[in-house]
Scaffold this motif. Sequence first.
Motif, PDB file in Angstrom:
ATOM      1  N   ASP A 181     -26.756   0.632  21.705  1.00 20.73           N
ATOM      2  CA  ASP A 181     -27.533   1.861  21.686  1.00 20.73           C
ATOM      3  C   ASP A 181     -27.549   2.487  20.291  1.00 20.73           C
ATOM      4  O   ASP A 181     -26.580   2.386  19.532  1.00 20.73           O
ATOM      5  CB  ASP A 181     -26.975   2.878  22.686  1.00 20.73           C
ATOM      6  N   VAL A 182     -28.665   3.146  19.999  1.00 19.22           N
ATOM      7  CA  VAL A 182     -28.806   3.950  18.786  1.00 19.22           C
ATOM      8  C   VAL A 182     -29.090   5.381  19.228  1.00 19.22           C
ATOM      9  O   VAL A 182     -30.087   5.643  19.908  1.00 19.22           O
ATOM     10  CB  VAL A 182     -29.955   3.439  17.890  1.00 19.22           C
ATOM     11  N   PHE A 183     -28.206   6.289  18.860  1.00 21.91           N
ATOM     12  CA  PHE A 183     -28.348   7.702  19.208  1.00 21.91           C
ATOM     13  C   PHE A 183     -29.135   8.418  18.114  1.00 21.91           C
ATOM     14  O   PHE A 183     -28.965   8.127  16.926  1.00 21.91           O
ATOM     15  CB  PHE A 183     -26.978   8.372  19.337  1.00 21.91           C
ATOM     16  N   ALA A 184     -29.963   9.371  18.499  1.00 23.49           N
ATOM     17  CA  ALA A 184     -30.680  10.211  17.539  1.00 23.49           C
ATOM     18  C   ALA A 184     -30.895  11.569  18.168  1.00 23.49           C
ATOM     19  O   ALA A 184     -30.867  11.714  19.392  1.00 23.49           O
ATOM     20  CB  ALA A 184     -32.021   9.581  17.152  1.00 23.49           C
ATOM     21  N   GLY A 185     -31.107  12.584  17.331  1.00 25.93           N
ATOM     22  CA  GLY A 185     -31.335  13.912  17.873  1.00 25.93           C
ATOM     23  C   GLY A 185     -31.409  14.967  16.806  1.00 25.93           C
ATOM     24  O   GLY A 185     -31.171  14.712  15.619  1.00 25.93           O
ATOM     25  N   SER A 186     -31.729  16.181  17.257  1.00 26.54           N
ATOM     26  CA  SER A 186     -31.964  17.292  16.340  1.00 26.54           C
ATOM     27  C   SER A 186     -30.764  18.197  16.079  1.00 26.54           C
ATOM     28  O   SER A 186     -30.720  18.849  15.037  1.00 26.54           O
ATOM     29  CB  SER A 186     -33.103  18.158  16.889  1.00 26.54           C
ATOM     30  N   PRO A 187     -29.780  18.312  16.975  1.00 26.65           N
ATOM     31  CA  PRO A 187     -28.785  19.370  16.789  1.00 26.65           C
ATOM     32  C   PRO A 187     -27.851  19.114  15.621  1.00 26.65           C
ATOM     33  O   PRO A 187     -27.430  17.976  15.382  1.00 26.65           O
ATOM     34  CB  PRO A 187     -28.009  19.377  18.113  1.00 26.65           C
ATOM     35  N   PRO A 188     -27.512  20.157  14.862  1.00 30.66           N
ATOM     36  CA  PRO A 188     -26.534  20.021  13.778  1.00 30.66           C
ATOM     37  C   PRO A 188     -25.162  19.634  14.316  1.00 30.66           C
ATOM     38  O   PRO A 188     -24.809  19.959  15.456  1.00 30.66           O
ATOM     39  CB  PRO A 188     -26.492  21.427  13.157  1.00 30.66           C
ATOM     40  N   LEU A 189     -24.376  18.961  13.479  1.00 32.81           N
ATOM     41  CA  LEU A 189     -23.032  18.541  13.902  1.00 32.81           C
ATOM     42  C   LEU A 189     -22.100  19.731  14.083  1.00 32.81           C
ATOM     43  O   LEU A 189     -21.074  19.610  14.758  1.00 32.81           O
ATOM     44  CB  LEU A 189     -22.442  17.555  12.888  1.00 32.81           C
ATOM     45  N   ALA A 190     -22.431  20.875  13.483  1.00 30.02           N
ATOM     46  CA  ALA A 190     -21.626  22.072  13.702  1.00 30.02           C
ATOM     47  C   ALA A 190     -21.824  22.636  15.096  1.00 30.02           C
ATOM     48  O   ALA A 190     -21.019  23.435  15.568  1.00 30.02           O
ATOM     49  CB  ALA A 190     -21.968  23.138  12.659  1.00 30.02           C
ATOM     50  N   PHE A 191     -22.883  22.225  15.756  1.00 34.15           N
ATOM     51  CA  PHE A 191     -23.204  22.621  17.124  1.00 34.15           C
ATOM     52  C   PHE A 191     -22.593  21.549  18.025  1.00 34.15           C
ATOM     53  O   PHE A 191     -22.848  20.362  17.841  1.00 34.15           O
ATOM     54  CB  PHE A 191     -24.724  22.676  17.234  1.00 34.15           C
ATOM     55  N   THR A 192     -21.777  21.915  19.000  1.00 32.89           N
ATOM     56  CA  THR A 192     -21.041  20.900  19.753  1.00 32.89           C
ATOM     57  C   THR A 192     -21.961  19.949  20.523  1.00 32.89           C
ATOM     58  O   THR A 192     -21.574  18.822  20.813  1.00 32.89           O
ATOM     59  CB  THR A 192     -20.029  21.551  20.716  1.00 32.89           C
ATOM     60  N   PHE A 193     -23.180  20.369  20.836  1.00 33.07           N
ATOM     61  CA  PHE A 193     -24.176  19.469  21.418  1.00 33.07           C
ATOM     62  C   PHE A 193     -24.447  18.310  20.451  1.00 33.07           C
ATOM     63  O   PHE A 193     -24.513  17.144  20.837  1.00 33.07           O
ATOM     64  CB  PHE A 193     -25.448  20.276  21.694  1.00 33.07           C
ATOM     65  N   GLY A 194     -24.584  18.632  19.157  1.00 31.70           N
ATOM     66  CA  GLY A 194     -24.817  17.604  18.145  1.00 31.70           C
ATOM     67  C   GLY A 194     -23.578  16.781  17.852  1.00 31.70           C
ATOM     68  O   GLY A 194     -23.663  15.559  17.666  1.00 31.70           O
ATOM     69  N   LEU A 195     -22.417  17.420  17.810  1.00 30.96           N
ATOM     70  CA  LEU A 195     -21.175  16.694  17.559  1.00 30.96           C
ATOM     71  C   LEU A 195     -20.959  15.619  18.614  1.00 30.96           C
ATOM     72  O   LEU A 195     -20.603  14.477  18.304  1.00 30.96           O
ATOM     73  CB  LEU A 195     -19.996  17.665  17.555  1.00 30.96           C
ATOM     74  N   GLY A 196     -21.200  15.965  19.872  1.00 33.89           N
ATOM     75  CA  GLY A 196     -21.049  14.978  20.931  1.00 33.89           C
ATOM     76  C   GLY A 196     -22.087  13.884  20.831  1.00 33.89           C
ATOM     77  O   GLY A 196     -21.771  12.695  20.773  1.00 33.89           O
ATOM     78  N   GLY A 197     -23.369  14.283  20.768  1.00 33.17           N
ATOM     79  CA  GLY A 197     -24.438  13.313  20.847  1.00 33.17           C
ATOM     80  C   GLY A 197     -24.595  12.424  19.635  1.00 33.17           C
ATOM     81  O   GLY A 197     -25.104  11.305  19.755  1.00 33.17           O
ATOM     82  N   LEU A 198     -24.148  12.880  18.464  1.00 35.22           N
ATOM     83  CA  LEU A 198     -24.389  12.125  17.236  1.00 35.22           C
ATOM     84  C   LEU A 198     -23.126  11.602  16.561  1.00 35.22           C
ATOM     85  O   LEU A 198     -23.220  10.840  15.595  1.00 35.22           O
ATOM     86  CB  LEU A 198     -25.183  12.995  16.248  1.00 35.22           C
ATOM     87  N   VAL A 199     -21.955  12.000  17.042  1.00 37.91           N
ATOM     88  CA  VAL A 199     -20.697  11.497  16.461  1.00 37.91           C
ATOM     89  C   VAL A 199     -19.785  10.944  17.554  1.00 37.91           C
ATOM     90  O   VAL A 199     -19.481   9.754  17.591  1.00 37.91           O
ATOM     91  CB  VAL A 199     -19.958  12.592  15.648  1.00 37.91           C
ATOM     92  N   VAL A 200     -19.347  11.806  18.447  1.00 39.06           N
ATOM     93  CA  VAL A 200     -18.318  11.411  19.416  1.00 39.06           C
ATOM     94  C   VAL A 200     -18.827  10.325  20.360  1.00 39.06           C
ATOM     95  O   VAL A 200     -18.158   9.304  20.573  1.00 39.06           O
ATOM     96  CB  VAL A 200     -17.821  12.637  20.205  1.00 39.06           C
ATOM     97  N   PHE A 201     -19.998  10.512  20.942  1.00 40.23           N
ATOM     98  CA  PHE A 201     -20.492   9.544  21.925  1.00 40.23           C
ATOM     99  C   PHE A 201     -20.730   8.164  21.299  1.00 40.23           C
ATOM    100  O   PHE A 201     -20.231   7.158  21.809  1.00 40.23           O
ATOM    101  CB  PHE A 201     -21.761  10.050  22.601  1.00 40.23           C
ATOM    102  N   PRO A 202     -21.501   8.074  20.213  1.00 39.24           N
ATOM    103  CA  PRO A 202     -21.722   6.728  19.660  1.00 39.24           C
ATOM    104  C   PRO A 202     -20.439   6.051  19.194  1.00 39.24           C
ATOM    105  O   PRO A 202     -20.234   4.856  19.436  1.00 39.24           O
ATOM    106  CB  PRO A 202     -22.701   6.964  18.504  1.00 39.24           C
ATOM    107  N   LEU A 203     -19.540   6.800  18.540  1.00 39.11           N
ATOM    108  CA  LEU A 203     -18.308   6.176  18.051  1.00 39.11           C
ATOM    109  C   LEU A 203     -17.389   5.773  19.196  1.00 39.11           C
ATOM    110  O   LEU A 203     -16.678   4.771  19.101  1.00 39.11           O
ATOM    111  CB  LEU A 203     -17.579   7.114  17.090  1.00 39.11           C
TER     112      LEU A 203
END
Length: 550
Positions: free
Chosen positions: A235-257
């Motif tokens: 899978d390749v994750f993509a999205g708009s939320p900043p990593l400072a926003f926990t929605f973005g931290l999950g979707g773009l860092v924690v989940f893929p890793l």
Amino acid sequence: MTAPSAHVDTFTRDHLPPRDSWPVLEFTIPEVQYPERLNAATALIDDTAAAYGQGRTALRTPDGGTWSYGELLRRANQVAQVLTEDLGVVPGNRVMLRGPNNPWLVACWLGVLKAGAVVVTTMPMLRAGEVAATIGLTRPVVALSDHRFMEGLLAAAGTTTVLAYGGGGEADLVARCGAKSGEFANVDTAADDVALLGPTSGTTGVPKVTMHFHRDILANADTFARHLLRPTPEDVFAGSPPLAFTFGLGGLVVFPLRFGASALLTERAAPVELAEAAAAAGASIFFTAPTAYRAILKAGRSELLSRLRVAVSAGEHLPKETWDAVYTATGLRLVDGIGSTEMLHVFISAAGEDIRPGATGVAVPGYRATILDFDGNELGPNEVGRLAVIGPTGCRYLDDPRQANYVCNGWNVTGDTFLRDDEGYFRYQARSDNMIVSSGYNIGAPEVEAAIDQHPDVMENAVVARPDPERGSVVCAFVVLREGVPGDAAKRKEIQDFVKQTIAPYKYPRDVQFVAELPRNPSGKLQHFKLRDRLRDESRHPAATLPSNA
């Protein structure tokens, strides 16, 4: 606390709220039963690189650049070395991060956790006064900033050591990292050592600072992502939320890793530009807000979404009309979800055939939810009340008396008004502060917003209550029109008549104000409270208005 802390600097442990004010924490599924010693960075990068190979792609950028798991691991280790060897950071110190979504921000985030420090990621667009307030609350000893966003940080830093990255020169963090070996022994933190401090997005006024443990970071991935998104290493994750926003931290860092996948990081992009970049990168899992999905469809670019495996909507209420429009145009069944900074990520959702359009979903595995009245009593089916949830994560505010407002009888109470239908699905009604009472009628602002959004000339809108001496309140809509469409009296009446034909006529906006833009916080959420404040100011000073596109 279940295990000895690794923190030398005990600031965060000393400033946790009193234990009797915490919500109940439950670890009811095997995936969230973590060992007593746990460093989230070890699990996310060291263990994943070992399991899937250092050559696998971890991070992508819109220009086609990539970082492998091995490169990300080495650079995160180098950041940890700079922090500990050059800057004297010890476990428990706070380290502030400031920058847009790019690979170096991820390396810094992991490096802070590896060093046993506590990460405080801030939105890069915050002004000096806002940064200073966060510094005053969290007391970071070091701040790492993208070189393009140093100005406001330097003005607010005080005694905090500030180091830039990406600007070149010997003193730059990137150059310092290049001089390090890239080998680092991660600090053996306790699973319940504080790992990050997350300022809330401020939709209701003054932000609070939430406190999250190492185990909490993984619980995001091992509940919502594992059970509903079901990521694979391909899978390749993509999205708009900043990593400072926990929605973005999950979707773009924690989940893929966590699952050996990769993430596309875009520094800033309008909805269509983001969708174009995601399609070019072969994205399969996409995260953004309903506003962005509507913008993509209104631009006639639904084909950009057609290759996605999963599309997630969160950050704002997802109207059924938007869900239906995306499904009709693409065949995608949008995964709705509600989460909060206090809980770290999504805790109510549904996916695939379990989705009921118009309903948010059911409690994510590992969580349970209910509806409470204002006295804290549980309500039955189809009764409107306050959404409350219990699970492996929960609200802990840093030195904030509002802890008592969020936790009620052990439940986390989110500030959202919901009902639970006969099937057990939770259906959003409004923010608890966004229910409009007009002439005795209860009118949910999101329902009116959804109706106005269906008008072809409306790009976006926000609805709030305007005080009225005769009716108590009236529905007031702030509307952004498509470029070139005049905001005049005829268009105002047209929108009002349109709403009357779409939902019950008594819900139509008696006041329609055309504006060039809506107030949003740095994470992109609408700030309805600012519109209410503006209306109060207008009642005192009639000349005060929002920027108009009339």
